[in-house]
Design an enzyme around this catalytic site. Structure first.
Site, PDB file in Angstrom:
ATOM      1  N   PRO A  47      -8.600  -6.920  -5.981  1.00  0.00           N
ATOM      2  CA  PRO A  47      -7.754  -7.906  -5.306  1.00  0.00           C
ATOM      3  C   PRO A  47      -7.164  -7.439  -3.968  1.00  0.00           C
ATOM      4  O   PRO A  47      -6.774  -6.283  -3.821  1.00  0.00           O
ATOM      5  CB  PRO A  47      -6.627  -8.172  -6.313  1.00  0.00           C
ATOM      6  CG  PRO A  47      -6.658  -7.026  -7.258  1.00  0.00           C
ATOM      7  CD  PRO A  47      -8.081  -6.556  -7.309  1.00  0.00           C
ATOM      8  N   ASN A  48      -7.146  -8.378  -3.066  1.00  0.00           N
ATOM      9  CA  ASN A  48      -6.543  -8.250  -1.721  1.00  0.00           C
ATOM     10  C   ASN A  48      -7.363  -7.394  -0.753  1.00  0.00           C
ATOM     11  O   ASN A  48      -7.009  -7.294   0.420  1.00  0.00           O
ATOM     12  CB  ASN A  48      -5.099  -7.715  -1.801  1.00  0.00           C
ATOM     13  CG  ASN A  48      -4.229  -8.624  -2.636  1.00  0.00           C
ATOM     14  OD1 ASN A  48      -4.203  -9.838  -2.390  1.00  0.00           O
ATOM     15  ND2 ASN A  48      -3.551  -8.091  -3.619  1.00  0.00           N
TER      16      ASN A  48
ATOM     17  N   ARG B  14      -4.447  -6.321   6.536  1.00  0.00           N
ATOM     18  CA  ARG B  14      -3.469  -5.957   5.499  1.00  0.00           C
ATOM     19  C   ARG B  14      -2.924  -4.545   5.736  1.00  0.00           C
ATOM     20  O   ARG B  14      -3.673  -3.565   5.690  1.00  0.00           O
ATOM     21  CB  ARG B  14      -4.175  -5.999   4.139  1.00  0.00           C
ATOM     22  CG  ARG B  14      -3.329  -5.540   2.997  1.00  0.00           C
ATOM     23  CD  ARG B  14      -4.169  -5.361   1.737  1.00  0.00           C
ATOM     24  NE  ARG B  14      -3.328  -4.936   0.652  1.00  0.00           N
ATOM     25  CZ  ARG B  14      -3.768  -4.361  -0.455  1.00  0.00           C
ATOM     26  NH1 ARG B  14      -5.059  -4.150  -0.628  1.00  0.00           N
ATOM     27  NH2 ARG B  14      -2.929  -4.003  -1.398  1.00  0.00           N
TER      28      ARG B  14
ATOM     29  N   TYR C  51      -3.926   1.065   5.234  1.00  0.00           N
ATOM     30  CA  TYR C  51      -5.329   0.863   4.861  1.00  0.00           C
ATOM     31  C   TYR C  51      -6.303   0.901   6.040  1.00  0.00           C
ATOM     32  O   TYR C  51      -7.510   0.760   5.838  1.00  0.00           O
ATOM     33  CB  TYR C  51      -5.475  -0.470   4.097  1.00  0.00           C
ATOM     34  CG  TYR C  51      -4.679  -0.497   2.815  1.00  0.00           C
ATOM     35  CD1 TYR C  51      -4.960   0.390   1.783  1.00  0.00           C
ATOM     36  CD2 TYR C  51      -3.609  -1.392   2.636  1.00  0.00           C
ATOM     37  CE1 TYR C  51      -4.222   0.387   0.608  1.00  0.00           C
ATOM     38  CE2 TYR C  51      -2.865  -1.405   1.469  1.00  0.00           C
ATOM     39  CZ  TYR C  51      -3.177  -0.512   0.454  1.00  0.00           C
ATOM     40  OH  TYR C  51      -2.446  -0.506  -0.705  1.00  0.00           O
TER      41      TYR C  51
ATOM     42  N   ASN D 158     -13.211   0.178  -6.354  1.00  0.00           N
ATOM     43  CA  ASN D 158     -11.814   0.241  -5.935  1.00  0.00           C
ATOM     44  C   ASN D 158     -11.124  -0.914  -6.666  1.00  0.00           C
ATOM     45  O   ASN D 158     -11.187  -2.057  -6.209  1.00  0.00           O
ATOM     46  CB  ASN D 158     -11.669   0.089  -4.421  1.00  0.00           C
ATOM     47  CG  ASN D 158     -10.220   0.247  -3.984  1.00  0.00           C
ATOM     48  OD1 ASN D 158      -9.306   0.193  -4.816  1.00  0.00           O
ATOM     49  ND2 ASN D 158      -9.992   0.421  -2.684  1.00  0.00           N
TER      50      ASN D 158
ATOM     51  N   ALA E 131      -4.978  -3.152  -7.037  1.00  0.00           N
ATOM     52  CA  ALA E 131      -3.776  -3.194  -7.886  1.00  0.00           C
ATOM     53  C   ALA E 131      -4.113  -3.145  -9.376  1.00  0.00           C
ATOM     54  O   ALA E 131      -3.308  -2.667 -10.187  1.00  0.00           O
ATOM     55  CB  ALA E 131      -2.965  -4.442  -7.569  1.00  0.00           C
TER      56      ALA E 131
ATOM     57  N   GLU F 192     -14.138   5.997  -9.063  1.00  0.00           N
ATOM     58  CA  GLU F 192     -12.991   5.202  -8.613  1.00  0.00           C
ATOM     59  C   GLU F 192     -12.612   5.634  -7.201  1.00  0.00           C
ATOM     60  O   GLU F 192     -12.554   6.840  -6.912  1.00  0.00           O
ATOM     61  CB  GLU F 192     -11.812   5.433  -9.566  1.00  0.00           C
ATOM     62  CG  GLU F 192     -10.542   4.708  -9.138  1.00  0.00           C
ATOM     63  CD  GLU F 192      -9.457   4.809 -10.200  1.00  0.00           C
ATOM     64  OE1 GLU F 192      -9.754   4.653 -11.400  1.00  0.00           O
ATOM     65  OE2 GLU F 192      -8.295   5.057  -9.812  1.00  0.00           O
TER      66      GLU F 192
ATOM     67  N   HIS G 248     -10.004   5.049  -3.741  1.00  0.00           N
ATOM     68  CA  HIS G 248      -8.844   4.449  -3.088  1.00  0.00           C
ATOM     69  C   HIS G 248      -8.840   4.860  -1.627  1.00  0.00           C
ATOM     70  O   HIS G 248      -9.119   6.029  -1.297  1.00  0.00           O
ATOM     71  CB  HIS G 248      -7.536   4.890  -3.755  1.00  0.00           C
ATOM     72  CG  HIS G 248      -7.475   4.461  -5.178  1.00  0.00           C
ATOM     73  ND1 HIS G 248      -7.264   3.150  -5.537  1.00  0.00           N
ATOM     74  CD2 HIS G 248      -7.666   5.143  -6.327  1.00  0.00           C
ATOM     75  CE1 HIS G 248      -7.306   3.044  -6.843  1.00  0.00           C
ATOM     76  NE2 HIS G 248      -7.560   4.248  -7.355  1.00  0.00           N
TER      77      HIS G 248
ATOM     78  N   ARG H 229       2.225   7.860  -2.980  1.00  0.00           N
ATOM     79  CA  ARG H 229       2.927   6.587  -2.756  1.00  0.00           C
ATOM     80  C   ARG H 229       3.914   6.295  -3.907  1.00  0.00           C
ATOM     81  O   ARG H 229       4.371   7.220  -4.570  1.00  0.00           O
ATOM     82  CB  ARG H 229       1.881   5.483  -2.563  1.00  0.00           C
ATOM     83  CG  ARG H 229       0.999   5.751  -1.326  1.00  0.00           C
ATOM     84  CD  ARG H 229      -0.032   4.668  -1.113  1.00  0.00           C
ATOM     85  NE  ARG H 229       0.611   3.378  -0.839  1.00  0.00           N
ATOM     86  CZ  ARG H 229      -0.043   2.209  -0.874  1.00  0.00           C
ATOM     87  NH1 ARG H 229      -1.333   2.174  -1.166  1.00  0.00           N
ATOM     88  NH2 ARG H 229       0.603   1.085  -0.622  1.00  0.00           N
TER      89      ARG H 229
HETATM   90  C1  DQA Z   1      -5.669   0.840  -3.193  1.00  0.00           C
HETATM   91  C2  DQA Z   1      -4.366   1.419  -3.729  1.00  0.00           C
HETATM   92  C3  DQA Z   1      -3.712   0.471  -4.724  1.00  0.00           C
HETATM   93  O1  DQA Z   1      -2.507   1.021  -5.211  1.00  0.00           O
HETATM   94  C4  DQA Z   1      -3.400  -0.849  -4.059  1.00  0.00           C
HETATM   95  O2  DQA Z   1      -2.872  -1.765  -4.987  1.00  0.00           O
HETATM   96  C5  DQA Z   1      -4.568  -1.434  -3.336  1.00  0.00           C
HETATM   97  C6  DQA Z   1      -5.453  -0.541  -2.595  1.00  0.00           C
HETATM   98  C7  DQA Z   1      -6.303   1.739  -2.119  1.00  0.00           C
HETATM   99  O3  DQA Z   1      -7.492   1.555  -1.848  1.00  0.00           O
HETATM  100  O4  DQA Z   1      -5.637   2.585  -1.527  1.00  0.00           O
HETATM  101  O5  DQA Z   1      -4.746  -2.640  -3.286  1.00  0.00           O
HETATM  102  O6  DQA Z   1      -6.598   0.748  -4.270  1.00  0.00           O
END
Ligand code: DQA
Length: 149
Positions: free
Chosen positions: A9-10, A17, A22, A74, A77, A98, A100, A107
């Site tokens: 998501p997002n 964003r 990011y 990835n 959230a 995984e 990020h 964080r």
């Molecule tokens: C994320 C880190 C997550 O905590 C966050 O909710 C994201 C992006 C990252 O790529 O750094 O949406 O996965």
């Protein structure tokens, strides 16, 4: 070699964003870089993004049947909340990395917990969008070694 790249998501909003966290690249640009590296490494990368937990679960669950050799994910959230995605990764029994973009461990406290990491082969975090490229290299090496042994 066939790799499924899943973004949660997002992440469709990358580029606009929170660029301080990011970066300024769009998801399309990142996917383009991953696919190019895939060609160099002999891997065909298929990218999928969804904001919906169930759609991500479905896609992971079908990955083996669809002939994928490994998964880069990835979960965004959902990393910190989703038992369903964790169970899907465990169920499909494909190597998974995984990813990020940010260093989640530096964080907020709630980002220090990953439901998905324990069922993944490994985790790469904190290298910006290069995290995806590092994940692809690691996954390809892992799969090749596994095939040889
Ligand atoms: C994320 C880190 C997550 O905590 C966050 O909710 C994201 C992006 C990252 O790529 O750094 O949406 O996965």
């Amino acid at each position: 070699m066939k790799i499924l790249l899943v973004n949660g998501p997002n992440l469709q909003l990358l580029g606009v964003r929170e660029p301080g966290i990011y970066g300024g690249e769009t998801l399309q640009e990142i996917v383009g870089r991953v696919c190019s590296l895939g060609k160099e490494l002999g891997a065909e990368v298929t990218a999928f993004q969804s904001n919906h937990e169930g759609d991500i679960v479905d896609r992971i669950g079908n990955a083996k049947m669809e002939g994928f050799d490994g998964i880069i994910i990835n979960p965004a959230a959902y990393t910190h909340t989703s038992v369903a995605i964790r169970d899907a990764i465990a169920a499909v029994t494909l190597p998974a990395v995984e990813v990020h973009i940010s260093n989640v461990n530096s964080r907020e406290d709630f980002r220090h917990v990953s439901y998905t990491a324990p069922v993944c082969t490994g985790v790469i975090a904190g290298f910006g969008s290069d995290s995806y490229l590092l994940a692809l290299r690691a996954l390809c090496t892992h799969i090749t070694k596994k095939q040889k042994s």
